[in-house]
Design an enzyme around this catalytic site. Structure first.
Site, PDB file in Angstrom:
ATOM      1  N   ASP A   7      63.200  48.601  37.005  1.00 18.67           N
ATOM      2  CA  ASP A   7      64.426  49.058  37.649  1.00 18.67           C
ATOM      3  C   ASP A   7      64.742  50.506  37.264  1.00 18.67           C
ATOM      4  OD1 ASP A   7      66.836  47.994  39.149  1.00 18.67           O
ATOM      5  OD2 ASP A   7      67.860  48.719  37.358  1.00 18.67           O
ATOM      6  N   GLU A  10      60.406  51.324  40.382  1.00 18.15           N
ATOM      7  CA  GLU A  10      61.455  51.604  41.366  1.00 18.15           C
ATOM      8  C   GLU A  10      61.921  53.028  41.075  1.00 18.15           C
ATOM      9  OE1 GLU A  10      65.899  50.553  42.897  1.00 18.15           O
ATOM     10  OE2 GLU A  10      65.434  50.873  40.803  1.00 18.15           O
TER      11      GLU A  10
HETATM   12  C1  NOJ Z   1      68.250  49.027  41.392  1.00 19.78           C
HETATM   13  C2  NOJ Z   1      68.403  47.589  41.770  1.00 19.78           C
HETATM   14  O1  NOJ Z   1      67.468  47.266  42.753  1.00 19.78           O
HETATM   15  C3  NOJ Z   1      69.824  47.421  42.226  1.00 19.78           C
HETATM   16  O2  NOJ Z   1      70.040  46.192  42.833  1.00 19.78           O
HETATM   17  C4  NOJ Z   1      70.723  47.630  41.044  1.00 19.78           C
HETATM   18  O3  NOJ Z   1      72.076  47.568  41.466  1.00 19.78           O
HETATM   19  C5  NOJ Z   1      70.480  48.997  40.403  1.00 19.78           C
HETATM   20  N1  NOJ Z   1      69.091  49.302  40.265  1.00 19.78           N
HETATM   21  C6  NOJ Z   1      71.103  49.058  39.039  1.00 19.78           C
HETATM   22  O4  NOJ Z   1      70.376  48.247  38.156  1.00 19.78           O
END
Ligand code: NOJ
Length: 573
Positions: free
Chosen positions: A226, A293
């Site tokens: 993440d 990500e």
């Molecule tokens: C990316 C995640 O996919 C999302 O759902 C989340 O709110 C944010 N990062 C914060 O962790």
């Protein structure tokens, strides 16, 4: 935090690729499970791990190679579990560690690999470390694990800098001590309940290495990381105003590599962390993976996350954000393949996830809708459902013919649209609250998915409970309405996945042909030749394909052409 277990669990399944050197993730189709909304075994209206285990056969039948689960760890659920209070346990909402083990074993016994979510940029404010930090004095080692700073202005009453939270509002919250006296501020790039760690602190680094090992020991095949572009912040935390309409998760909204870098996204220092993690994964057998990500532009920069000594994959968000346009799709496909192959990595392809408007709705929007804004009852630009579905089917068929890894988001194989008309009181995304209801946020893509047209909650939960209300008109999307039905979206996905695997398209390479019309994409990948028509007019089949077998059609083509908004795969000798 629970201590890492040293007992190694079942090894992941052996690689099934016949090609030597073709690690499984180079060509895998990975299905994202959003545990809250996949399948609810205990009837409380919240999906759970036992529910996932009970539905693995359906995923096996679909033909995917791996699953990625969004967070299931103990959490106050302020951001649907992306606010983690304990990285090495399971929230009772979803089950227990034993349920994780059972789910992992059940997946492995079906040849499905398991990737879990790792959230290293921030914890929940309920994490013991943050609670200890709040109780400790400024300058203490407890505070040093997070980003505490004195405020600006005479009484320290102004935030340390001007950064804004991704979810809206300031990225800083001021602490108040037990006597009610205002104190230091802490940084949270997301909700105020998600304090950012300080990654220059060795405790933080060491804790996350332990977390990786804890789950690797339990047999998971990898991690989706993440906010993998956010962990390191620029020295001095300088003020920054993002240019134009930057996507809320990062990036600059531009492909201009000279654009000013946000002091909290894509800092060079993050790469040392991933090199360290690469080494941790290398301690384990079985090709474990890290997927970033990282919302960074341009693709050449994103490719830095997947250099040989860092991660294995990165989500191709520029592809996800490309409009339904032949010319733009061709450009981004070429750029992606070039950028990732320059570092020896496969490209990935993705059209939907739990943070964006589902592509069966998004591809029919006529105006720009920045990531995270969402659509709702008052959105003027209401997507046409038929056009959206046709484009989504065509776009997915196009994507699944491309070489590299592909990510699917639960429900897209059913052609699910965004749930637009959720009542205000049902919404839960912090974005909705932090923007005073100005942005709808992401709840519309997170509604529990329909399995059985005639069952309560469409088979999501035996009691009919559902944490977000399901639309009344979803029966035709249910798996039971589509399984074995010729022409259904589910059958289209199953066939595409089967052909993809049979012809090893994920390991292939594409060769473009000139369709003489920018809105028509025409390429070959091994024995499969793909023609995708992004225009609203039918297109004719290129003469060289007139005798070829049609292996896959995203839309019925009774007169043998390539209908508007459709993709056809031809099998060529
Ligand atoms: C990316 C995640 O996919 C999302 O759902 C989340 O709110 C944010 N990062 C914060 O962790």
């Amino acid at each position: 935090m629970t201590q890492a277990s040293s007992a190694a669990r079942d090894a992941p399944p052996p690689t099934t690729d016949a090609t030597v050197g073709a690690e499984w993730w180079r060509s895998a189709v990975i299905y994202q499970i959003y545990p809250r909304s996949f399948a609810d075994a205990n009837g409380d209206g919240m999906g759970d791990l036992a529910g996932i285990t009970s539905r693995l056969d359906a995923l096996k039948q679909l033909g995917i190679d791996a699953i990625w689960l969004s967070p299931f760890f103990p959490s106050p659920q302020k951001d649907a579990g992306y606010d983690v209070a304990d990285y090495c346990d399971v929230d009772p909402l979803f089950g227990t560690l034993t349920d994780v083990d059972e789910m992992t074993d059940a997946a492995h016994s079906r040849g499905i690999r398991v990737i879990i979510d790792l959230v290293p940029n921030h914890s929940s404010d309920r994490h013991p470390w943050f609670q200890q930090a709040l109780a400790a004095a400024p300058g203490s080692f407890e505070r040093d694990r997070y980003m505490f700073r004195d405020g600006r202005g005479p009484d320290g009453a102004e935030a340390p800098n001007n950064w804004e939270s991704v979810f809206g509002g300031p990225a800083w919250t001021r602490t108040v001590d037990a006597q009610g006296t205002p104190g230091q501020w802490y940084l949270h790039l997301f909700d105020s309940s998600q304090p950012d760690f300080d990654w220059s602190n060795p405790d933080v680094r060491s804790m996350f290495r332990d977390v990786l090992r804890f789950w690797l020991d339990r047999g998971v095949d990898g991690f989706r990381v993440d906010v993998a572009h956010g962990l390191v912040k620029a020295d001095g935390l300088p003020d920054f105003t993002p240019p134009g309409s930057a996507g809320s998760m990062g990036g600059q909204g531009t492909t201009d590599s000279t654009a000013v870098l946000a002091p909290y996204w894509g800092q060079d220092g993050v790469h040392d962390i991933y090199r360290e993690w690469n080494q941790v994964l290398a301690e384990y057998d079985g090709q474990r993976v890290l997927c970033a990500e990282a919302w960074v532009d341009p693709l050449q920069k994103m490719a830095l996350w997947v250099r040989p000594d860092e991660m294995q994959q990165a989500f191709n968000f520029p592809y996800l954000e490309t409009p339904w346009s032949g010319a733009e799709l061709r450009r981004i496909i070429d750029e992606s393949i070039a950028a990732f192959s320059a570092v020896g990595a496969p490209s990935t392809w993705v059209l939907s996830n739990h943070d964006v408007v589902r592509h069966a709705s998004r591809l029919a929007l006529t105006q720009e809708n920045p990531q995270g804004h969402g659509i709702g009852p008052e959105t003027a630009d209401r997507p046409n459902i038929d056009i959206g579905l046709a484009r989504a089917r065509a776009a997915s068929a196009l994507m699944l013919a491309l070489p590299g890894g592909a990510y699917l988001y639960q429900g897209e194989e059913l052609g699910l649209p965004e749930a637009i008309d959720l009542p205000d009181e049902a919404r839960q995304d912090p974005t909705w609250f932090r923007t005073n209801h100005e942005r709808y946020g992401r709840d519309g893509c997170r509604v529990p998915i329909p399995w059985d047209a005639d069952a309560p909650a469409y088979g999501f939960s035996a009691t009919g409970a559902s944490w977000l209300p399901q639309p009344d008109d979803w029966a035709p999307y249910a798996r039971s309405s589509q399984l074995g039905v010729a022409g259904s979206t589910l059958e289209l996905y199953s066939r595409a996945l089967w052909l993809r695997k049979t012809h090893q398209l994920g390991l292939g390479a594409i060769e473009w042909h000139d369709a003489g019309d920018d809105s028509v994409l025409w390429f070959s990948n091994g024995p499969i030749t793909v023609v995708a028509n992004t225009s609203d007019q039918d297109a004719v089949v290129p003469t060289s394909l007139s005798e070829a077998t049609r292996a896959l059609e995203s839309a019925p083509a009774p007169d043998g052409g390539i209908p508007a908004d459709s993709t056809v795969w031809f099998l060529t000798p």
